[in-house]
Motif scaffolding. Structure first.
Motif, PDB file in Angstrom:
ATOM      1  N   ARG A 428      12.626 -63.698  25.053  1.00 34.30           N
ATOM      2  CA  ARG A 428      13.146 -63.156  23.794  1.00 34.30           C
ATOM      3  C   ARG A 428      12.791 -64.062  22.604  1.00 34.30           C
ATOM      4  N   GLN A 429      12.908 -65.380  22.807  1.00 36.05           N
ATOM      5  CA  GLN A 429      12.577 -66.296  21.712  1.00 36.05           C
ATOM      6  C   GLN A 429      11.084 -66.257  21.385  1.00 36.05           C
ATOM      7  N   VAL A 430      10.259 -66.251  22.425  1.00 37.01           N
ATOM      8  CA  VAL A 430       8.814 -66.222  22.211  1.00 37.01           C
ATOM      9  C   VAL A 430       8.397 -64.926  21.517  1.00 37.01           C
ATOM     10  N   ALA A 431       9.053 -63.826  21.882  1.00 38.94           N
ATOM     11  CA  ALA A 431       8.706 -62.517  21.310  1.00 38.94           C
ATOM     12  C   ALA A 431       8.896 -62.471  19.796  1.00 38.94           C
ATOM     13  N   GLU A 432       9.753 -63.362  19.261  1.00 38.49           N
ATOM     14  CA  GLU A 432       9.957 -63.398  17.815  1.00 38.49           C
ATOM     15  C   GLU A 432       8.688 -63.758  17.059  1.00 38.49           C
TER      16      GLU A 432
END
Length: 453
Positions: A428-432
């Motif tokens: 989820r963090q990387v997808a930002e």
């Protein structure tokens, strides 16, 4: 917005001026580069800034002046082989440089391939480097730091020069402002801190050409003083002696570009470009190339890529080491620290790389203790990263992210992995950092699917 700003998943959007900040593209000792968006024309941009601790520290004016020079130098020219600068602004005393965001690898990445580059590709790369240099030289700018790490190779094969941080605007200010650059690529007059002109960039381009042809630098180690002496003498092994299949005419071009006497070098970038065109084959009629990232085996055969200390340590840690070296041996301390960090993959390797520059045993021991103390936090955090998540999971996420972010994907995934509470949180963090909308949804779906296998 300060250096401590964190882009939190699902949190409020941050802005610098009118530009929206979407995430972090990369970070180094000098500053950080954010992924951003220009809302007026819906254009992706890269936003570069300086670390807050450098702005706050003594001598901060040097960093601010350097940053301003980059903005003025790159902003004065527009060419397909130069990274375009869109805007320069300050907010809360922090300067920001807004530039085009491109999907690319560096020439340093490309050079990591175990196979020699085809001569057609060497020609296309060098031709575009020289075209970009011709443009800035015509505008009265000397780049002063041409090296593979500052040459970007985009997905469509276009070459772009970047990092004008130590450029000098020869039409506006003196060029003899002391030694600045990367020693292995610096002309003799630049090493000695005397006045330089565009022919210093020609010399550096000759060093880059030598590397692309032979896979090694013209002058080997032995410490900074030994490098200075070798460059001043100008004695090197010709490329064709190392690679017998090379046309002998290439030796003449390299030797002319790297002549100790700048009066005997190519008069300008166009002259060197024409000389190469007469010897090297062309890839196609456009002059562009199909740039492929270095294969995995070029970095770590049968295993994950190994990050250097430069990407693993904090900017504050590197700055501390630079300051200590500078206080002991002068301005060369910064160069030695960064060079050691960029080549070492462990704290032990970095310590040994720095100590090679010292001959006095007492100085060596004191320096060893200082660096080991400064690096202790790096080894602790780095060693815990592989055990936090399976390496194959990190590799899978990285591979899915590369089409969006390019080579920086690997660095980003490992930075986030050190703080993520779970693999789902990591994804989820990387997808930002992926463009919001269908692309981000596809990435999330593919990542979750890969991790569930």
């Amino acid at each position: 917005m300060s250096d401590a700003t964190v882009i939190a998943p699902g949190g409020p959007r941050r802005f610098v001026g009118k530009y929206r900040i979407d995430g972090i593209l990369g970070e180094g000792a000098m500053g950080r580069v954010y992924a951003g968006q220009d809302p007026d024309i819906d254009r992706p941009v890269a936003i570069k800034t300086i670390h807050q601790h450098l702005i706050d520290a003594a001598g901060s004016q040097e960093w601010l002046d350097r940053f301003g020079r980059e903005a003025r130098a790159a902003g004065r020219v527009l060419h397909q082989n130069l990274v375009t600068i869109f805007d320069f602004l300050q907010e809360d005393g922090v300067p920001y440089l807004v530039m085009e965001r491109i999907r690319s690898i560096t020439l340093e990445d490309r050079r990591a391939s175990p196979e020699p580059l085809p001569l057609e590709e060497v020609h296309a790369i060098m031709s575009q480097i020289l075209a970009g240099l011709g443009c800035i030289h015509a505008a009265g700018i000397v780049h002063r730091d041409i090296k593979p790490a500052n040459v970007m190779l985009t997905d469509d094969g276009t070459v772009k020069l970047t990092d004008f941080g130590i450029a000098r605007l020869t039409a506006m200010e003196a060029t003899g402002a002391g030694m600045a650059g990367t020693p292995s690529y610096m002309a003799p007059e630049q090493l000695m801190g005397t006045e330089v002109d565009a022919r210093a960039d020609i010399y550096a381009t000759g060093v880059v050409l030598y590397e692309l042809l032979t896979g090694q630098k013209p002058y080997k180690g032995g410490g900074v003083e030994a490098l200075f002496e070798a460059v001043r003498n100008g004695r090197m092994t010709c490329p064709s002696e190392l690679v017998p299949t090379l046309p002998p005419a290439l030796d003449d071009i390299v030797l002319k570009a790297m002549n100790v006497d700048r009066e005997k070098r190519f008069a300008d970038a166009r002259e060197m470009r024409e000389a190469l065109a007469a010897v090297l084959p062309r890839a196609d009629h456009t002059g562009l190339i199909d740039v492929a990232p270095a294969p995995r085996s070029a970095v770590a055969q049968g295993g994950p890529m190994t990050a250097t200390m430069l990407s693993r340590m904090s900017a504050q840690t590197l700055y501390k080491i630079e300051q200590h070296l500078t206080s002991n041996i002068g301005p060369m301390g910064k160069i030695i620290a960064r060079r050691a960090a960029a080549s070492a993959t462990s704290t032990e390797e970095m310590v040994e790389a720095v100590l090679r520059e010292f001959t006095n045993e007492g100085e060596r021991e004191n320096m060893r203790k200082m660096i080991e103390r400064a690096l202790s936090d790096v080894s602790t955090s780095a060693s815990s990263t592989p055990t936090a998540f399976p390496e194959d999971s990190l590799a899978a996420i990285t591979d899915l992210l590369k089409p969006q972010l390019g080579p920086i994907a690997r660095v980003l995934v490992r930075q986030v992995a050190r703080k993520a509470s779970s693999l789902d949180d990591l994804v989820r963090q990387v997808a930002e950092n992926v463009t919001e909308g269908p692309e981000r949804e596809r990435f999330l779906k593919a990542a979750m699917s890969a991790l569930s296998r």
